[in-house]
Design a protein around this motif. Structure first.
Motif: not given
Length: 344
Positions: A177, A266, A322
């Protein structure tokens, strides 16, 4: 409804190549229905696994299941154009994470010897022979057997790995990411790929497993120095620490459910969670597809998973939050040892 392999493969081709919105919509609905058909076999096989673990006195770190994301399906088809969607074996996937290699091998042997109505089609041992990326896990591919046509013949994949291997895989997905690349598919900046290969070998040394082929002539000291230098040059740990998302549910067991639909933002570092019980799985899969249609894949990720609570959800799928804290702790310990032992 039961779908033939040819129907599914054709729908996959339309999804990737069609210019018609109507054709794409029809393909999406067919693929989503077929994907949802994997939920029941997943539950059955996961329960079989839990019984096998109990029978062999193995206490897993976690057991979880998920349906493959549409973006992951499309990406895999792009990478393997000759495979076809009908040949994809991990649409329904479940996983067991074990505390150490001893339990991993014990479960591997138990699964290999297990008598079951469902055909064990293939075992791929990426612990013995890791992927070029450094990925380590053992995969078992089952062909589900049922008197109900809709389930009969569906492929389900089980992955078993150690906690340390799980932490590595989580970090690779999360770092993907940061770099906006698929590091787990060996794509992305060379220095990040090399860093994770080095860590894979260092974790292997810790677990008394073979290092990567490209590292077989390097000492542990040399690998530790490489790891330390990559961390300094790329600022890896700081970047991983900076991208942990928050959730809209408190981390307690007050939100029990069977299926959790995660919508990960995100850019804003936030995760929205919808909870469904086992009787609502049709609603869950419909919502799953609707979200997948509406998101910007560069800003959001959506996935439907199974867990017993929010706490176990975060434990099973840290990459969706994450969260690489355990991986970071392991690297920080190695780096401090590197200094303490005067390797640098």
């Amino acid at each position: 409804m039961k779908y033939s392999r040819k129907q599914i493969t054709k729908a996959g081709e339309k999804l990737l190549t069609s210019k018609s919105d109507i054709e794409i919509e029809e393909a999406l609905n067919l693929i989503n229905n077929w994907r949802a058909n994997h939920l029941h076999p997943l539950v059955v096989l996961k329960n079989n696994l839990l019984r096998l673990l109990t029978k062999n006195n193995i206490q897993p770190n976690l057991v979880s299941q998920r349906l493959k994301r549409l973006t992951s399906i499309e990406y895999k088809l792009d990478l393997n154009p000759t495979m076809g969607l009908g040949g994809m074996q991990d649409i329904g996937g479940y996983r067991a994470v074990l505390k150490d290699v001893r339990d991993l091998k014990k479960l591997r042997d138990a699964l290999s010897d297990q008598r079951t109505n469902h055909k064990l089609e293939r075992i791929v041992d990426y612990v013995k022979n890791p992927k070029d990326t450094g990925y380590r896990s053992i995969h078992f591919v089952y062909k589900y057997s049922s008197v109900r046509d809709v389930f009969d013949g569906l492929k389900i994949e089980l992955q078993i790995r150690t906690k340390l291997q799980h932490n590595w895989a989580t970090a690779v997905e999360t770092a993907g990411i940061i770099t906006r690349t698929s590091l787990k598919s060996n794509q992305g900046p060379d220095e990040w790929l090399d860093f994770f290969k080095v860590v894979s070998s260092l974790f292997a040394i810790k677990e008394k497993l073979p290092v990567m082929e490209e590292h077989k002539d390097l000492t542990m000291e040399e690998l530790m120095v490489k790891c330390y230098n990559y961390c300094q040059e790329l600022n890896i740990l700081k970047k991983l620490k900076a991208i942990r998302v928050s959730t809209n549910k408190i981390e307690s067991d007050n939100f029990p459910g069977d299926y959790y639909l995660l919508n990960i933002n995100i850019t804003e570092m936030f995760v929205n969670i919808q909870i469904f019980n086992k009787n609502q799985f049709e609603d869950a899969t419909k919502q799953y597809l609707n979200l997948e249609k509406s998101i910007n894949e560069n800003e959001n990720a959506v996935v439907l998973v199974s867990a017993t609570s929010i706490k176990t959800l975060k434990k099973a799928y840290p990459s969706y939050f994450l969260d690489t804290s355990e991986f970071i702790q392991a690297i920080e310990k190695m780096n401090s040892n590197c200094i303490e032992w005067k390797y640098i």
